[in-house]
Scaffold this motif. Sequence first.
Motif, PDB file in Angstrom:
ATOM      1  N   ASP A 107       0.857  -1.190   0.000  1.00  9.41           N
ATOM      2  CA  ASP A 107       0.000   0.000   0.000  1.00  9.41           C
ATOM      3  C   ASP A 107       0.888   1.232   0.000  1.00  9.41           C
ATOM      4  O   ASP A 107       2.119   1.145  -0.082  1.00  9.41           O
ATOM      5  CB  ASP A 107      -0.956   0.001   1.195  1.00  9.41           C
ATOM      6  N   GLY A 108       0.277   2.395   0.108  1.00 11.29           N
ATOM      7  CA  GLY A 108       1.030   3.638   0.044  1.00 11.29           C
ATOM      8  C   GLY A 108       2.034   3.770   1.181  1.00 11.29           C
ATOM      9  O   GLY A 108       3.136   4.296   0.985  1.00 11.29           O
ATOM     10  N   HIS A 109       1.664   3.320   2.370  1.00 10.94           N
ATOM     11  CA  HIS A 109       2.569   3.418   3.521  1.00 10.94           C
ATOM     12  C   HIS A 109       3.797   2.554   3.304  1.00 10.94           C
ATOM     13  O   HIS A 109       4.932   2.991   3.554  1.00 10.94           O
ATOM     14  CB  HIS A 109       1.841   2.988   4.793  1.00 10.94           C
ATOM     15  N   LEU A 110       3.600   1.335   2.830  1.00 15.21           N
ATOM     16  CA  LEU A 110       4.728   0.442   2.569  1.00 15.21           C
ATOM     17  C   LEU A 110       5.619   1.012   1.467  1.00 15.21           C
ATOM     18  O   LEU A 110       6.851   0.978   1.562  1.00 15.21           O
ATOM     19  CB  LEU A 110       4.215  -0.946   2.198  1.00 15.21           C
ATOM     20  N   LEU A 111       4.991   1.557   0.445  1.00 17.66           N
ATOM     21  CA  LEU A 111       5.744   2.133  -0.668  1.00 17.66           C
ATOM     22  C   LEU A 111       6.612   3.301  -0.194  1.00 17.66           C
ATOM     23  O   LEU A 111       7.774   3.443  -0.608  1.00 17.66           O
ATOM     24  CB  LEU A 111       4.776   2.597  -1.754  1.00 17.66           C
ATOM     25  N   ALA A 112       6.078   4.126   0.703  1.00 11.84           N
ATOM     26  CA  ALA A 112       6.833   5.262   1.224  1.00 11.84           C
ATOM     27  C   ALA A 112       8.066   4.784   1.988  1.00 11.84           C
ATOM     28  O   ALA A 112       9.137   5.408   1.914  1.00 11.84           O
ATOM     29  CB  ALA A 112       5.948   6.119   2.121  1.00 11.84           C
ATOM     30  N   ARG A 113       7.939   3.683   2.714  1.00  9.38           N
ATOM     31  CA  ARG A 113       9.087   3.148   3.458  1.00  9.38           C
ATOM     32  C   ARG A 113      10.136   2.590   2.494  1.00  9.38           C
ATOM     33  O   ARG A 113      11.340   2.784   2.699  1.00  9.38           O
ATOM     34  CB  ARG A 113       8.626   2.067   4.438  1.00  9.38           C
ATOM     35  N   LEU A 114       9.687   1.934   1.446  1.00  5.48           N
ATOM     36  CA  LEU A 114      10.626   1.424   0.455  1.00  5.48           C
ATOM     37  C   LEU A 114      11.455   2.549  -0.154  1.00  5.48           C
ATOM     38  O   LEU A 114      12.665   2.408  -0.378  1.00  5.48           O
ATOM     39  CB  LEU A 114       9.881   0.684  -0.656  1.00  5.48           C
ATOM     40  N   LYS A 115      10.826   3.662  -0.410  1.00  6.68           N
ATOM     41  CA  LYS A 115      11.510   4.767  -1.062  1.00  6.68           C
ATOM     42  C   LYS A 115      12.541   5.443  -0.150  1.00  6.68           C
ATOM     43  O   LYS A 115      13.377   6.215  -0.618  1.00  6.68           O
ATOM     44  CB  LYS A 115      10.493   5.784  -1.573  1.00  6.68           C
ATOM     45  N   ARG A 116      12.508   5.104   1.126  1.00  3.06           N
ATOM     46  CA  ARG A 116      13.505   5.630   2.058  1.00  3.06           C
ATOM     47  C   ARG A 116      14.806   4.835   1.997  1.00  3.06           C
ATOM     48  O   ARG A 116      15.819   5.263   2.570  1.00  3.06           O
ATOM     49  CB  ARG A 116      12.947   5.616   3.476  1.00  3.06           C
ATOM     50  N   LEU A 117      14.790   3.698   1.323  1.00  2.00           N
ATOM     51  CA  LEU A 117      15.988   2.872   1.208  1.00  2.00           C
ATOM     52  C   LEU A 117      16.858   3.403   0.077  1.00  2.00           C
ATOM     53  O   LEU A 117      16.445   3.420  -1.083  1.00  2.00           O
ATOM     54  CB  LEU A 117      15.594   1.416   0.946  1.00  2.00           C
ATOM     55  N   ARG A 118      18.058   3.835   0.397  1.00  8.43           N
ATOM     56  CA  ARG A 118      18.918   4.496  -0.581  1.00  8.43           C
ATOM     57  C   ARG A 118      19.361   3.562  -1.700  1.00  8.43           C
ATOM     58  O   ARG A 118      19.583   3.991  -2.829  1.00  8.43           O
ATOM     59  CB  ARG A 118      20.165   5.051   0.119  1.00  8.43           C
ATOM     60  N   ASN A 119      19.530   2.271  -1.382  1.00  9.71           N
ATOM     61  CA  ASN A 119      20.098   1.330  -2.340  1.00  9.71           C
ATOM     62  C   ASN A 119      19.063   0.365  -2.914  1.00  9.71           C
ATOM     63  O   ASN A 119      19.425  -0.706  -3.411  1.00  9.71           O
ATOM     64  CB  ASN A 119      21.229   0.547  -1.683  1.00  9.71           C
ATOM     65  N   LEU A 120      17.792   0.740  -2.859  1.00 13.03           N
ATOM     66  CA  LEU A 120      16.761  -0.101  -3.463  1.00 13.03           C
ATOM     67  C   LEU A 120      16.985  -0.159  -4.964  1.00 13.03           C
ATOM     68  O   LEU A 120      17.037   0.874  -5.640  1.00 13.03           O
ATOM     69  CB  LEU A 120      15.375   0.467  -3.159  1.00 13.03           C
ATOM     70  N   ASP A 121      17.136  -1.364  -5.491  1.00 13.53           N
ATOM     71  CA  ASP A 121      17.475  -1.537  -6.901  1.00 13.53           C
ATOM     72  C   ASP A 121      16.252  -1.907  -7.738  1.00 13.53           C
ATOM     73  O   ASP A 121      15.981  -1.290  -8.751  1.00 13.53           O
ATOM     74  CB  ASP A 121      18.550  -2.609  -7.041  1.00 13.53           C
TER      75      ASP A 121
END
Length: 371
Positions: free
Chosen positions: A103-117
Amino acid sequence: MKKELRGIVKENGWYPYSVNVELTLACNMRCEHCGSSAGRPRPNELSVQEFDNLFADLRRLGGYEVCLLGGEPFVRSDWFDVARAADRQGLRLVFITNGYVVDGHLLARLKRLRNLDRIGVSIDGATPGTHDAIRRRPGSFEKAWQAAKMFRDEGIETGVITTVTKHNLAELPKMAEILLDQDMSWQIQMATPEGARFDRSFMLSPREFYWVGAFISKLRNTLPVERLPVAGSHDIGYNSSVLSRYSELPGWDGCAAGLYTLGILSDGRVKGCLSMHDAFIEDSIRNRSLIEIWNDPQLFARNRHFDPQQLTGACKSCPFGATCRAGCANVGFTVTGDTFNNPYCFYRLEKEGKVNDIKVDLPKGLDIQTG
């Protein structure tokens, strides 16, 4: 591969470039083909601190990429803390999810990860009826597509992963139509006869397996890669003299388990590849550090100490045997009981004359040659 990227403590010529980490065995689905029979978490799964120590060791060993999966990684309540621990080490992050709780909350947390590929979303059919039946969760098809589109629209590299059985084989052409021009990649892999829920009779026959390879090859040689990037996984191949461009890599140089890949179960046990049967557990990071395990000269013997004389069946006389090493070890083991004998091989099937009449016709709209 960047062999000297972070090679601080390597004592051999190998390093765990890409590592699959089972975050939890807990899952909100009960997929029929799940090799690990995911559902409930394993007893005493690794803590965040233990994962943190693991990722520090991976960095020291020269690791580059960590894929967090399950089970379903996002049902573990502290998944973000684990991901952030890998992120702090500078490891590239990949997730594989069924998409159900995105959901939107989970997506926002993912975007906080600098090295998400990138993120892979498992979709096993072109229709809700097929996908939901395979995953045994009503509404899972719509949730998966919604999650994939959310990731894509936020600029995250997104791929669809499809595990093929007799139940969804016929829907691959329709899935290609759906995925066309969606700015998502497509990885196709074959279900193997393992796990408590998978009926062995639902596994692809060798002819059906070859058809999948021919289908991927036809797509890749027909459509521009920008319209539909598609490839077979590590268990789709090998050494065909007829088909081309069916796998992720230009050629098959043998199983990388224990050489450049590694699998970590959520309770700390270590395998050369997460797809391999638990009969091939090497050790546990609760017994000794990952650095000690990786550098133990006695471990990961299947690939590190390979001798062509170990090959059996048709693989024994194969001219590609010394480099191919019987393809995917897990396919060989689950089908024949021997990691060095693999009947699911394009070269073998072509040589035996069992697939010469197989043809692939793409759906209308996908059959325009690119020149």
